[in-house]
Design a protein around this motif. Structure first.
Motif: not given
Length: 360
Positions: A174-182, A195-208, A216-218
């Motif tokens: 859903n984020v990909f579709q929204t950003l492609c449109h923007k 080169p991009v400016l992205f709004k992101v959340s920073v998390r740890v992917w435990e299993s990997a 989330e946005d751009a």
């Protein structure tokens, strides 16, 4: 106060009779794909028409879902507390408590380290942040089969022409579709090395076992500005080297009949050939195919210009049809600009439409 409908709430519950964790949330295809990716044990209970997890995954569910806004019920909290105090059986029948007791003094388990890292990240980044970077490994075709879009965001070292540092990142559909449109609205297509400016959340992917950014946005205006800034920088460099107008000063033959053409072997060449054939002059066309989009554009265009110069043509035409600004920006490359400036044969360029601005 208006009471929110139960179906509109993200909730974590526990069904004691079935022995499963119940995950409730309003229908959201992207969220559904995300949860199934991060909680492989989650399945659809057709009889109860609900998403459920085995009770043994309660701790994992709480770590991931509570920070996503899922509210735990008292029943879920009770079973979570119970699973934490009960001995967790592992390989060979040993318990997690026994394993912890066997740790050397001062040593910590991997799970404890990950938990501490997650808490530190939550303190350092309590909410989303805006980050600037270069897209790397952004393959839209391959990602469609994976149900999400993995790539990396990097700081690019222009001198070494390689990433100085990078972090794994991901977009949900859903984020990909929204950003492609923007981005399309700004005349840019999302692509690798952009080169991009992205709004992101920073998390740890435990299993990997890795740190990961969740987009989330751009802001496409940043990308457009960087493309134009790069064009100006390349042009200024050619001026400083004293070669910017060298090719322009070359004398033209009165009737340049031997014309070299550099373009893709499709519409661009066909259109150019048709115009020349309508002139009535006996033009002799020397065509060399090149890439007109993508990372190989600069090297293929430079090679084509060199080949045509050796064939002693009267002039060379570098042409490409219209497209998004980011697609045309592949021509804003120092190597292409330098090759044109130093070419011993006059070069003319037709890139995109009249409104488009590129280096050649």
């Amino acid at each position: 106060m208006v009471k929110m409908r139960e179906s509109a709430v993200r909730k974590l519950d526990y069904d004691e009779d079935a022995g499963v964790v119940v995950v409730s949330f309003p229908f959201d295809q992207a969220l559904n794909a995300q949860l199934k990716s991060e909680l492989p044990g989650m399945r659809w209970d057709r009889d109860g028409r609900r998403w459920v997890l085995p009770a043994r995954h309660a701790a994992r569910a709480s770590e991931i879902l509570i920070q996503m806004g899922f509210a735990p019920t008292e029943a879920f909290i009770a079973t979570l507390a119970g699973s934490a105090s009960a001995p967790a059986k592992g390989a060979g029948g040993s318990s997690a408590a026994a394993d912890a007791a066997e740790l050397p003094p001062g040593a910590r388990s991997v799970a404890e380290l990950v938990a501490r890292i997650k808490r530190a990240l939550a303190d350092a980044f309590p909410g989303p942040v805006w980050v600037v970077g270069t897209l790397l490994g952004f393959d839209k075709v391959a990602a469609r089969a994976a149900r999400y879009y993995p790539f990396a965001l990097a700081d690019w070292d222009e001198t070494a022409d390689k990433p100085a540092c990078q972090l794994d990142a991901v977009m949900w559909p859903n984020v990909f579709q929204t950003l492609c449109h923007k981005f399309r609205g700004a005349g840019v297509e999302l692509r690798d090395t952009l080169p991009v400016l992205f709004k992101v959340s920073v998390r740890v992917w435990e299993s990997a076992g890795r740190l990961q950014l969740y987009v989330e946005d751009a802001d496409p205006s940043y990308t457009v500005g960087r493309i134009l800034k790069n064009l100006d920088a390349v042009h200024d460099r050619l001026i400083q080297e004293g070669i910017a107008d060298r090719n322009r000063r070359l004398p033209w033959p009165e009737l340049p009949l031997r014309v070299g053409v550099v373009t893709a072997a499709k519409d661009g060449f066909a259109d150019f050939q048709r115009i020349l054939s309508q002139s009535g002059f006996p033009f002799e066309i020397h065509f060399v195919e090149s890439r007109v989009q993508g990372p190989e554009t600069a090297s293929s265009v430079v090679a084509a210009l060199g080949r045509l110069a050796r064939e002693k043509v009267d002039c060379i035409a570098l042409v490409r049809g219209g497209g998004a600004s980011a697609d045309l920006s592949w021509f804003n490359d120092y190597a292409i600009g330098r090759a044109i400036c130093l070419c011993p044969v006059p070069v003319v360029a037709g890139i995109g439409h009249d409104r488009d601005e590129t280096l050649p």
